[in-house]
Design a protein around this motif. Structure first.
Motif, PDB file in Angstrom:
ATOM      1  N   THR A 536       0.793  -1.386   0.134  1.00  0.00           N
ATOM      2  CA  THR A 536       0.068   0.039  -0.082  1.00  0.00           C
ATOM      3  C   THR A 536       0.797   1.252   0.058  1.00  0.00           C
ATOM      4  O   THR A 536       0.625   2.252  -0.693  1.00  0.00           O
ATOM      5  CB  THR A 536      -0.975   0.094   1.277  1.00  0.00           C
ATOM      6  OG1 THR A 536      -1.757  -0.975   1.337  1.00  0.00           O
ATOM      7  CG2 THR A 536      -1.948   1.408   1.359  1.00  0.00           C
ATOM      8  N   SER A 540       0.548   3.882  -3.106  1.00  0.00           N
ATOM      9  CA  SER A 540      -0.468   5.196  -2.740  1.00  0.00           C
ATOM     10  C   SER A 540      -0.227   6.231  -3.668  1.00  0.00           C
ATOM     11  O   SER A 540       0.829   6.698  -3.787  1.00  0.00           O
ATOM     12  CB  SER A 540      -0.355   5.372  -1.283  1.00  0.00           C
ATOM     13  OG  SER A 540      -0.758   4.503  -0.371  1.00  0.00           O
ATOM     14  N   ASP A 545      -3.223   8.171   2.724  1.00  0.00           N
ATOM     15  CA  ASP A 545      -3.209   6.513   2.716  1.00  0.00           C
ATOM     16  C   ASP A 545      -1.597   6.259   3.160  1.00  0.00           C
ATOM     17  O   ASP A 545      -1.386   5.273   3.699  1.00  0.00           O
ATOM     18  CB  ASP A 545      -3.433   6.057   1.278  1.00  0.00           C
ATOM     19  CG  ASP A 545      -5.042   5.863   1.245  1.00  0.00           C
ATOM     20  OD1 ASP A 545      -5.752   6.268   2.304  1.00  0.00           O
ATOM     21  OD2 ASP A 545      -5.617   5.491   0.024  1.00  0.00           O
TER      22      ASP A 545
END
Length: 605
Positions: A536, A540, A545
């Motif tokens: 992630t 991102s 995030d």
């Protein structure tokens, strides 16, 4: 049916082609690249904001290291190498500005080109780029370097090489990499790969090289002298090709950089006091306050500089090897953390002056917050709730003792945890149901005096629980071999972390490192949740995030109880001769790679 499939296939190909054309249309050569948004420095920048473009050239810096070395090649697994060579003796296509979280600017490359989705990257080499022997840097040198490092180089290079679908020469000075995965950091990672001279290694085994080949590189410094295990001298190349490149203005000012090696930290300190060294980093706050009063400091010949920074603390402490059955159970690891009386040890070692690390990314906006996870952080963690250890979601904090030597409350908690894990004190010895004693080996490198002193105090505390670990001191070469093979129970651990965590996180905490030798995953952690957070982080496009995923990763790491944390080094303490100067403007990374000796200079008063 076949006709319909063919039609669908043609439509898919057409869509992909249109997408590729659209991506290419948005790509254009630029002077720099940032992980998020645009780089802070404009195309016409004249120097790094923390460099002094008017700095004089000349002088020398002499620093000390504890340990030894038997190789000059920092890009392979074999051998022990002065760590500085990886940064001082080599250059890459792009170079990092440590005044930003993560941004690169052209060095060997005059420009970088990426599409919006960052599915490929193309670099254009500077026409003037040359190796120290005067030969030009070619696309062939670049392509050979990437393939060699990615296949037979150190494991840290292999992860990104596996993500390259194609590497092609697209012009006399152009090279393009197309990726086979989504990873927005890859263009930046490839921009920082060291560039080697292909012809130097013709007919030679790169992976087995050591002291016999002094590398020919493009860097402003070349290795001019060395004695195995004793010293390495680098001399500034007066014909350095990049003296007019904006990134290099006010950089590489010193004529000579010398690294002296010592078998013991105290001997190294005495060498500094005697004038053998002219710059010295001190990590012990008590020593900084009480032992830097020798004549050279008193008369002003040596200056004490305190350098703050805004980067994460990283992790410093003693790591437990979870590949061993001894450390598989998190309750055992928590018990060993409870038994570590930091407050007492800190008072004995630093007079209580040194703060403790609270988490891997503490001291920054990326560090986990106190208490339960909330908001986006909680959303990222919830899918893995059943597999996370206690504290990841609810909140975790290190135990605090009353500062007394006995540490009774925390030792009671440690003994209770050991009992829950199947270990009890039997006739004064911590043992399992079969009477087998609980023990492990603590492996340290010779000369690590402070770490050894801390371990001595820790071993005394463990004896009150009926635990007697074996402490093994070995030379630096043996130590590296054992650490690369994960042949230890516990060892000293230092992992620096940046404001822009990325692909290196897989090397630090990824499951490949459980069995693959030479990784940085010394604890042997295998956490799908951690790897999901890293993915992630890498992909991102939203800063919120990115921050939330890093905070979530911090919770997973800290609650994993893999390391017994010790000191928080939120500032660097550097003592140096008064002739060594540095700019007043400091990068957000402070005393970090790319600062000393890069932007320091020598000035006689």
């Amino acid at each position: 049916m076949s006709s319909n499939l063919n039609g669908r296939f043609r439509r898919v190909l057409g869509g992909l082609a249109l997408a590729a054309i659209a991506a290419s249309a948005t790509a254009e050569p630029k002077h720099g690249i940032a992980m998020y948004g645009e780089p802070a420095l404009p195309p016409d920048f004249v120097s790094l904001p923390y460099a002094n473009p008017e700095a004089p050239k000349g002088g020398r810096i002499v620093t000390g290291e504890v340990g030894s070395f038997d190789s000059l090649n920092p890009h392979i697994l074999k051998g022990s190498v002065p760590w500085q060579l990886r940064f001082l003796a080599y250059e890459s296509l792009m170079a990092r500005n440590y005044g930003e979280p993560f941004a690169l600017y052209g060095l060997l490359a005059e420009s970088i080109e990426v599409p919006d989705d960052r599915s490929w990257v193309e670099f254009t080499l500077r026409e003037e780029a040359k190796f120290s022997d005067g030969t030009p840097v070619t696309v062939e040198d670049v392509m050979w370097s990437y393939e060699t490092l990615g296949t037979v180089g150190h494991p840290r290079y292999r992860g990104s090489w596996e993500k390259i679908a194609t590497m092609e020469k697209t012009g006399d000075r152009k090279v393009k990499f197309t990726f086979n995965v989504e990873d927005r950091e890859l263009p930046l990672i490839l921009g920082m790969r060291p560039i080697l001279k292909k012809a130097q290694w013709d007919g030679k085994d790169f992976a087995e090289s050591g002291l016999e080949d002094i590398p020919i590189t493009t860097a402003p410094y070349t290795i001019s002298d060395f004695e195995a295990g004793r010293y390495v001298t680098l001399t500034r190349n007066p014909d350095y090709w990049g003296k007019d490149v904006p990134f290099m203005q006010g950089v590489a000012n010193l004529d000579e950089i010398r690294m002296e090696f010592f078998g013991d930290a105290q001997v190294m300190f005495e060498g500094f006091k005697a004038g053998i060294l002219n710059s010295h980093r001190e990590t012990n706050a008590e020593k900084w306050e009480t032992q830097f009063d020798f004549p050279a400091v008193q008369n002003g010949d040596v200056v004490k500089s305190l350098i703050p920074h805004q980067r994460p603390t990283g992790m410093t402490g003693f790591v437990m090897n979870t590949r061993l059955p001894t450390f598989k159970d998190w309750r055992v690891r928590e018990a060993l953390i409870q038994a570590f009386n930091f407050e007492y040890i800190n008072d004995a070692m630093t007079g209580g002056r040194q703060a403790r690390i609270g988490s891997y990314f503490s001291n920054s906006q990326l560090g986990m917050d106190n208490g339960p996870a909330k908001g986006r952080v909680l959303e990222f963690l919830e899918p893995f709730a059943d597999d996370l250890l206690p504290g990841a979601i609810e909140g975790y904090a290190l135990p605090v003792s009353d500062g007394s030597e006995r540490n009774r409350k925390n030792l009671r908690a440690a003994i209770d945890l050991m009992e829950q894990a199947g270990w009890t004190i039997q006739d004064g010895v911590m043992a399992d149901a079969n009477g087998a004693p609980f023990t492990f080996e603590i492996v340290l490198s010779q000369g690590s005096g402070e770490a050894q002193s801390i371990i001595d105090l820790y071993v005394e505390a463990l004896s009150r629980m009926g635990i007697t670990p074996q402490v093994t001191m070995i030379d630096s070469a043996q130590y590296k071999e054992r650490v690369n093979a994960y042949d230890f129970g516990m060892t000293y651990y230092r992992r620096g972390l940046s404001l822009s965590p990325g692909n290196e996180q897989h090397l630090y905490w990824g499951s490949k490192g459980v069995t693959e030798p030479g990784s940085r995953n010394l604890m042997g952690m295998n956490s799908p949740a951690a790897e999901a957070m890293i993915d992630t982080i890498l992909n991102s496009t939203d800063q919120n995030d990115f921050v939330a995923a890093t905070k979530a990763l911090d919770r997973i790491l800290t609650s994993g109880r893999y390391v017994i944390p010790i000191y928080d080094f939120s500032s660097s303490r550097i003592a140096h001769v008064k002739e060594l100067k540095y700019p007043e403007t400091l990068p957000i990374y402070g005393d970090w790679i790319g600062w000393q000796p890069d932007v320091w200079w020598w000035e006689e008063e």
